[in-house]
Design a protein around this motif. Structure first.
Motif, mmCIF file in Angstrom:
data_model
loop_
_atom_site.group_PDB
_atom_site.id
_atom_site.type_symbol
_atom_site.label_atom_id
_atom_site.label_comp_id
_atom_site.label_asym_id
_atom_site.label_seq_id
_atom_site.Cartn_x
_atom_site.Cartn_y
_atom_site.Cartn_z
ATOM 1 N N LEU B 331 1.590 -7.329 -2.527
ATOM 2 C CA LEU B 331 1.080 -7.446 -1.161
ATOM 3 C C LEU B 331 1.972 -6.731 -0.149
ATOM 4 C CD1 LEU B 331 -0.196 -11.129 -1.013
ATOM 5 C CD2 LEU B 331 -1.542 -9.043 -1.013
ATOM 6 N N THR B 332 3.263 -6.651 -0.470
ATOM 7 C CA THR B 332 4.172 -5.963 0.448
ATOM 8 C C THR B 332 3.931 -4.462 0.441
ATOM 9 O OG1 THR B 332 5.821 -7.684 0.089
ATOM 10 C CG2 THR B 332 6.622 -5.634 1.023
ATOM 11 N N LEU B 334 1.175 -2.817 -1.010
ATOM 12 C CA LEU B 334 -0.219 -2.336 -1.070
ATOM 13 C C LEU B 334 -0.677 -1.651 0.219
ATOM 14 C CD1 LEU B 334 -2.480 -4.685 -3.177
ATOM 15 C CD2 LEU B 334 -2.246 -2.216 -3.331
ATOM 16 N N PRO B 335 -0.360 -2.230 1.370
ATOM 17 C CA PRO B 335 -0.759 -1.522 2.596
ATOM 18 C C PRO B 335 -0.147 -0.128 2.675
ATOM 19 C CG PRO B 335 -0.133 -3.763 3.090
ATOM 20 C CD PRO B 335 0.233 -3.537 1.676
ATOM 21 N N GLN B 338 -2.126 2.089 0.645
ATOM 22 C CA GLN B 338 -3.355 2.460 1.342
ATOM 23 C C GLN B 338 -3.117 3.619 2.305
ATOM 24 O OE1 GLN B 338 -6.577 0.884 1.153
ATOM 25 N NE2 GLN B 338 -5.702 0.102 -0.744
ATOM 26 N N HIS B 387 2.798 -3.028 8.292
ATOM 27 C CA HIS B 387 1.610 -3.810 8.652
ATOM 28 C C HIS B 387 1.326 -3.708 10.140
ATOM 29 C CE1 HIS B 387 1.667 -5.429 4.726
ATOM 30 N NE2 HIS B 387 2.785 -6.073 4.889
#
Lengths: 370, 393
Positions: B331-332, B334-335, B338, B387
């Motif tokens: 989760l850290t 993945l952005p 992207q 983020h």
């Protein structure tokens, strides 16, 4: 496909960053209070995204410190669930402490001159691997109840042997440790096992002692005969007045001998060489052998002595030093920490779950979009 | 995507970075402990953490992220270890160190408010990379020409300075190279000069895994830089190949290089008796893999560290701990993935280099225990700081 998530956002364009970076707020009031000292333009933007984007982007949630109490109140069911789980686990760990409990018996092995009479590792291997011995021990201890022999054998294989071990300290101290998940079976079995092993060690020790005594006795006789041979063969009188040894050797028939019957007396240490070269040679050889005789007699004395501080502290028969009433102790020296940390761990997991729930609530689609 | 941004403070404006972050990132590569295992940079990170908490307390708001919840759950799961009662010191030290590094990465993440910030932070983070590489390259030249007395004992054994252990230096180099390349556009000669120095130092580290990952890193970095100069890929690959071959020839007499390519002893390249022994001992704890034996307790019990981070986590924190750390990591980053793939707006180029650095260290963590490696946590901090940036973009 309908969007997984849609929401109205309040956006303040960022004039400090040419790349188009903006500040985004969940409500207008928050956006307005943000720049209260410098009025700025607030734009409304509708946000639509797919489930993939929703989870990947991980919107942050502002949690006021005051709202944590409110969150806990709202999700008290989860907290209660965590509390119940913590209590269950604590109870389980209380009954079955991690790594179990253990109790030790220390045996002082019978020794002569600080050397153990019995080779403990060999004796241990002999009886530890003996199913009959182990089964009888388990039956004597009566801690496993009245169960069939095949079941008992399984218990021995799976529960007892892997948890029964020993260590030798200072050559003479055998520390037998028995470990179990619970306390109720440890003391009974260990007492029974140690008692039976002690019997065997005593028997073997006595046997070994008698062998050693016989060996030393034979050596002493041989030495004395050798002295006599020298005295008679190389001319009488060559040792006369020089060294006179009085030894009372008990016969093997009145074994074991009584201490005090052995005495070594050096009447005179002066050497008489009046007998000529034969006498000189005889005295020389006799002198060389005398050391061996003296040591043999000392060894004999050690083997048969019944008093003195040595024999009191390190007896020839094995003795059990541990009290049979000693209780099992946890294997982990700081076990209490586990009882402290388990509730803390569940509390943290519960808190994290509540925070995640709050995050889900705050980022969930509004009812109109559902 | 919804995101609530805290009222901006001086640190949140993209104009400048906080002082503690600049100093922390600058001296992070000086990994020599001052007291116990505390390094100089830790004090500045502590200042950043204190500032973060102070700001949250003043505003009465904690900007909560899903990864925070996962870390909290990880800390909770770590407390359930079975052997903590035997090695409480090791447990508390490890939990404390990891919590400190997590909070530090969180504080660092708050300093990222835009692509420029990310670029600046990467620059500060790789500031000592060039001096270290150039210094070692000069020392190696002296060593090669026979001036041993001027090399300060370097190239006798494994290189460690300015760290305590060679694998720390290896991890830093693998993580810092992409940052150094990614700060501004480096020309091809400049890049190849950096690769050359990097190869000398990474060979001196004497680690097979570091050497393999370094070569892989070259290829990926050149693939990212493909648009920077007009050279066709074939020439780049040939150039890289020549560089590696020449370095192999030049270093062929060095013990550490031979070790790095697994050409010492009679053991095959893939054979690794110490790690096999570590795995064997870890498997002995199989019955405890549900909840783990407690963070740091394996080292406490065996005075031996499992050099494979996932297995270390599995043994010490169980399936729950490993799953949580895996999810947290995914989760850290993945952005950032992207952004790098162009599915989100953001500083794509910088993020790509950042991801190469993280990827290299994650690969390296399969061969070394990087759970308490400050540089990796720093990279996570930069990645999680994205983020705020691209959500608002």
């Amino acid at each position: 496909m309908p969007p997984f998530f849609e929401k109205l956002l309040f956006v303040i364009p960022n004039e400090f960053e040419k790349s188009g970076c903006e500040f985004v707020f969940n409500d207008r009031e928050e956006a307005e209070t943000c720049y209260n000292d410098s009025p700025c333009k607030i734009e409304e933007k509708a946000l639509f995204c797919s489930a993939r984007e929703f989870f990947v982007t991980m919107a942050t949630v502002d949690l006021g410190l005051k709202s944590v109490a409110e969150l806990c109140r709202r999700h008290r069911r989860w907290l209660l669930l965590c509390l119940a789980a913590a209590i269950v686990v604590e109870t389980f760990l209380w009954v079955y402490p991690p790594r179990g409990l253990a109790c030790s018996d220390t045996i002082l092995l019978g020794s002569v001159g600080k050397i153990p009479l019995v080779d403990f590792p060999r004796v241990w291997a002999r009886f530890f691997n003996d199913d009959r011995f182990m089964l009888q021990t388990v039956r004597d201890s009566a801690v496993f109840g009245d169960i069939e022999e095949s079941q008992l054998l399984k218990v021995v294989q799976n529960s007892i042997r892997p948890n029964l071990f020993y260590g030798i300290e200072q050559d003479s101290f055998a520390k037998i440790t028995f470990r179990q998940p619970t306390a109720n079976r440890i003391r009974g079995f260990l007492t029974s096992f140690t008692r039976r092993l002690l019997v065997q060690l005593t028997l073997l020790g006595e046997e070994e002692l008698s062998f050693q005594q016989a060996r030393v006795l034979a050596r002493a006789r041989q030495s004395l005969r050798r002295q006599a041979l020298l005295q008679n063969g190389l001319g009488s009188g060559f040792l006369v007045g020089s060294t006179r040894i009085l030894v009372e050797i008990p016969s093997l028939t009145d074994f074991p001998p009584v201490s005090g019957r052995v005495s070594l007396l050096l009447a005179s240490e002066s050497v008489n060489l009046s007998g000529g070269w034969w006498s000189f040679a005889g005295t020389f050889i006799s002198n060389e052998f005398e050391d061996s005789l003296y040591n043999t007699l000392l060894e004999w004395k050690t083997l048969v002595a019944t008093d003195g501080s040595q024999i009191g502290i390190f007896p020839r028969s094995p003795i059990l030093l541990s009290d049979s009433g000693s209780l099992p102790a946890p294997m982990q020296p700081f076990l209490f920490l586990i009882y402290v940390l388990v509730p803390i761990g569940f509390f943290l997991v519960g808190c994290s779950w509540i925070l995640i729930l709050a995050w889900l609530e705050q980022t969930a689609p509004p009812p109109s979009a559902a | 995507m919804a995101e609530a941004v805290s009222p901006p403070t001086r640190a949140t404006f993209p104009g400048d970075l906080p002082l503690w972050a600049k100093v922390y990132l600058s001296i992070l590569p000086i990994g020599l402990p001052l007291v116990g295992l505390v390094e100089g940079s830790d004090f500045f990170l502590l200042a950043g953490i204190a500032g973060m908490f102070f700001s949250a307390l003043r505003q009465g708001v904690w900007c909560f992220r899903l990864t925070d919840g996962l870390f909290l759950a990880f800390a909770g799961v770590a407390c359930l270890g079975t052997d903590i009662g035997s090695y409480p010191g090791a447990f508390f030290f490890n939990l404390g160190a990891i919590t400190f590094l997590f909070l530090g990465s969180r504080a660092l993440a708050q300093t990222v408010r835009g692509g420029k910030d990310l670029s600046r932070l990467m620059w500060w983070g790789s500031r000592l990379f060039f001096p270290i590489v150039a210094g070692y390259a000069a020392l190696f030249a002296l060593h090669a020409f026979g001036f041993q007395e001027w090399t300060f004992g370097s190239f006798v054994g494994k290189l460690t300075f300015p760290f305590r252990f060679s694998n720390q230096l290896g991890g830093y180099l693998l993580g810092a190279l992409p940052l150094a390349i990614g700060c501004g556009r480096k020309s091809l000669p400049a890049r190849f000069f950096l690769y050359l120095g990097f190869l000398i130092v990474i060979a001196g580290v004497g680690s097979r895994s570091a050497m393999l990952i370094a070569i892989l890193e070259f290829i990926v970095l050149e693939a990212i830089c493909v648009g920077d100069d007009p050279l066709p890929p074939a020439i780049r690959v040939a150039g890289l190949g020549c560089l590696i071959a020449w370095m192999g020839y030049a270093l062929s007499g060095e013990w550490t290089f031979m070790r790095a390519i697994g050409a010492i002893d009679s053991l095959p390249f893939t054979s690794d008796p110490p790690r096999i022994e570590q795995i064997r001992r870890a498997v002995e704890f199989l019955p405890f893999w549900l909840q783990g034996i407690g963070l740091g307790c394996f080292f406490g019990g065996h005075t031996l560290e499992i050099h494979i981070t996932p297995i270390s986590l599995l043994t010490e924190t169980g399936i729950g701990g490993l799953s949580l750390v895996g999810t947290w990591t995914a989760l850290t980053i993945l952005p950032a993935v992207q952004v790098a793939l162009g599915k989100e707006r953001g500083p794509r180029r910088e993020v790509s280099f950042l991801l190469v650095a993280i990827g290299a260290l994650l690969l390296y963590s399969l061969f070394h225990n990087l759970l308490r490696t400050r540089f990796l946590w720093m990279l996570f901090g930069l990645a999680s700081g994205l983020h705020a940036h691209f959500r608002s973009a």
